[in-house]
Design a protein around this motif. Structure first.
Motif, mmCIF file in Angstrom:
data_model
loop_
_atom_site.group_PDB
_atom_site.id
_atom_site.type_symbol
_atom_site.label_atom_id
_atom_site.label_comp_id
_atom_site.label_asym_id
_atom_site.label_seq_id
_atom_site.Cartn_x
_atom_site.Cartn_y
_atom_site.Cartn_z
ATOM 1 N N LEU A 109 1.676 6.516 8.083
ATOM 2 C CA LEU A 109 0.952 6.150 6.871
ATOM 3 C C LEU A 109 0.517 4.693 6.983
ATOM 4 C CD1 LEU A 109 0.027 6.804 3.958
ATOM 5 C CD2 LEU A 109 2.254 5.936 3.178
ATOM 6 N N LYS B 204 -1.010 1.619 5.061
ATOM 7 C CA LYS B 204 -1.101 1.218 3.663
ATOM 8 C C LYS B 204 -1.588 -0.226 3.585
ATOM 9 C CE LYS B 204 1.682 2.023 -0.484
ATOM 10 N NZ LYS B 204 1.079 3.318 -0.795
ATOM 11 N N ASP C 132 -2.324 -3.287 1.037
ATOM 12 C CA ASP C 132 -2.054 -3.776 -0.312
ATOM 13 C C ASP C 132 -2.187 -5.295 -0.307
ATOM 14 O OD1 ASP C 132 -1.400 -3.935 -2.948
ATOM 15 O OD2 ASP C 132 0.691 -3.335 -2.727
ATOM 16 N N GLN D 72 9.204 0.833 7.705
ATOM 17 C CA GLN D 72 7.893 0.248 7.436
ATOM 18 C C GLN D 72 7.796 -1.125 8.081
ATOM 19 O OE1 GLN D 72 8.086 0.785 3.132
ATOM 20 N NE2 GLN D 72 8.592 -1.378 2.855
ATOM 21 N N LYS E 77 -6.880 -2.830 -1.249
ATOM 22 C CA LYS E 77 -5.934 -1.725 -1.412
ATOM 23 C C LYS E 77 -6.511 -0.425 -0.873
ATOM 24 C CE LYS E 77 -2.441 -0.462 -4.810
ATOM 25 N NZ LYS E 77 -1.971 -0.673 -6.195
ATOM 26 N N ASP F 296 -5.030 3.531 1.471
ATOM 27 C CA ASP F 296 -4.068 4.107 2.412
ATOM 28 C C ASP F 296 -4.637 5.364 3.044
ATOM 29 O OD1 ASP F 296 -3.862 5.885 0.277
ATOM 30 O OD2 ASP F 296 -1.984 5.053 -0.428
ATOM 31 N N ALA G 103 -3.116 10.904 2.212
ATOM 32 C CA ALA G 103 -1.986 9.977 2.113
ATOM 33 C C ALA G 103 -1.046 10.341 0.971
ATOM 34 C CB ALA G 103 -2.500 8.545 1.937
#
Length: 372
Positions: free
Chosen positions: A34, A36, A38, A54, A65, A67, A112
């Motif tokens: 995944l 991501k 942010d 992570q 932002k 994903d 996602a």
């Protein structure tokens, strides 16, 4: 969305994350990473439902932002095959395009939202360790964990938080390792059992790190947080056995011997040992140690004599060569001390060290009944 990242850095982080990805799963999304974004920062996540890792990766992101999920195997294969270069990841609704100096590559992306959410990280207690300290403790104990799923508590490493020390323990009922940090104390006594797989993932992530690791835990989970890396895993829900009860306290018969020479001797002797029992015999007499084995099924025999510094009574005791070899291989000291009491009681092996570190290690190996 556009992400620019160095291929070498991406490959390094993906290789660490890949340790979490399950080989076979009924949930195809677990075979994905995944990605991501942010606040303009890129975090890559892998999960197998029990462990979530992570890693925040240095990258330039065009959006604040967003994903997406992408096949872990396919992405690793292409990234590791590319030369050291800057990569641009362009995301559309259905595909991810990778631009590099070598060419352009497109792959499908997954939804996602189907990726499992990160477990609850609200912690009841916290403790901090240097990365190299934690790595040494885990690497020193991991090899002694068991594989019998019916005794789940033995398949992981126990973190025993004590008021005087933090103790790492692992055992498979044939061998036991107790690694103690006397400089780490806890207000509340607590035992946590971490499964083997997340420990292997964590030691890989800790390799070469020179920073502090913040360990937080609650009833169900434990987390390890570093500057750019966070791992959360589910604890083994079981009670760890009383390991202190199996460690013999009175061991008057001792010998001090060169670790490397003893290990080489055991490896040679074990070639002739019975393939089922792997039995060898220590015959300690004064300052001499005779190691012998015999496989009557094939009429094989071997014997070697080593010099040691002995104390106490003469003693003949049997051990499993494989277990003994594993223990000696996971020590680094020039010399080791072997403490014994009787032929039917465990032998204790400790390194002879000259430094005054705040750690200590004890390894135990169960005896094998000497065949008549």
């Amino acid at each position: 969305m556009k992400i620019t990242v160095e291929s070498q850095l991406l490959a390094k982080n993906l290789n660490v994350l890949k340790k979490v990805v399950p080989n076979n799963s009924t949930m195809p999304i677990l075979g994905c990473f995944l990605f991501k974004v942010d606040e303009g920062k890129l975090t890559i996540i892998a999960s197998d439902l029990e462990t979530t890792l992570q890693i925040q990766t240095e990258a330039i992101c065009t959006e604040e932002k967003g994903d997406f999920a992408v096949s872990a195997d396919l992405l690793i294969e292409i990234v590791k095959s590319l030369p050291d270069d800057s990569l641009t990841l362009n995301l559309s609704k259905t595909e991810l395009e990778i631009e590099s100096f070598s060419g352009n590559y497109k792959m499908a992306v997954d939804d996602a939202s189907a990726f499992p959410s990160t477990p609850e990280t609200k912690q009841e207690n916290e403790v901090s360790l240097e990365a190299h300290v934690l790595n040494k403790a885990l690497m020193s104990t991991l090899f002694a964990t068991g594989t019998d799923e019916l005794r789940a508590m033995l398949t992981g490493v126990c973190l025993d938080f004590q008021k005087e020390a933090l103790v790492f323990v692992a055992t498979d009922a044939n061998k036991l390792v107790k690694y103690t940090r006397n400089d780490i104390k806890s207000d509340e006594a607590k035992q946590l059992i971490i499964p083997k797989k997340p420990i292997m993932v964590l030691t890989n992530a800790l390799m070469g790190k020179d920073e502090t690791v913040k360990i937080g835990y609650n009833v169900t989970n434990i987390s390890f947080e570093m500057e750019n890396t966070v791992m959360i895993c589910r604890l083994i829900d079981a009670k760890y056995p009383n390991y202190e009860g199996v460690i013999p306290k009175e061991n008057p018969n001792t010998l001090v011997i060169n670790r490397a020479e003893l290990l080489k001797s055991i490896k040679r002797i074990s070639i002739f040992a019975n393939r089922t029992t792997h039995q060898l015999v220590f015959d300690k007499k004064g300052n001499s140690l005779t190691i012998l084995t015999e496989d009557k099924d094939y009429n094989n025999k071997a014997v070697e004599n080593l010099t040691c510094v002995g104390d106490g009574d003469d003693l003949k005791i049997g051990f499993n060569a494989r277990f003994l070899g594993e223990i000696l291989s996971n020590l680094t000291s020039e010399k080791v001390k072997i403490e014994m009491s009787q032929p039917n009681r465990a032998g204790i092996i400790t390194p002879i060290v000259t430094t005054e570190d705040e750690d200590s290690i004890l390894m135990l190996v169960m005896p094998v009944l000497i065949a008549s």
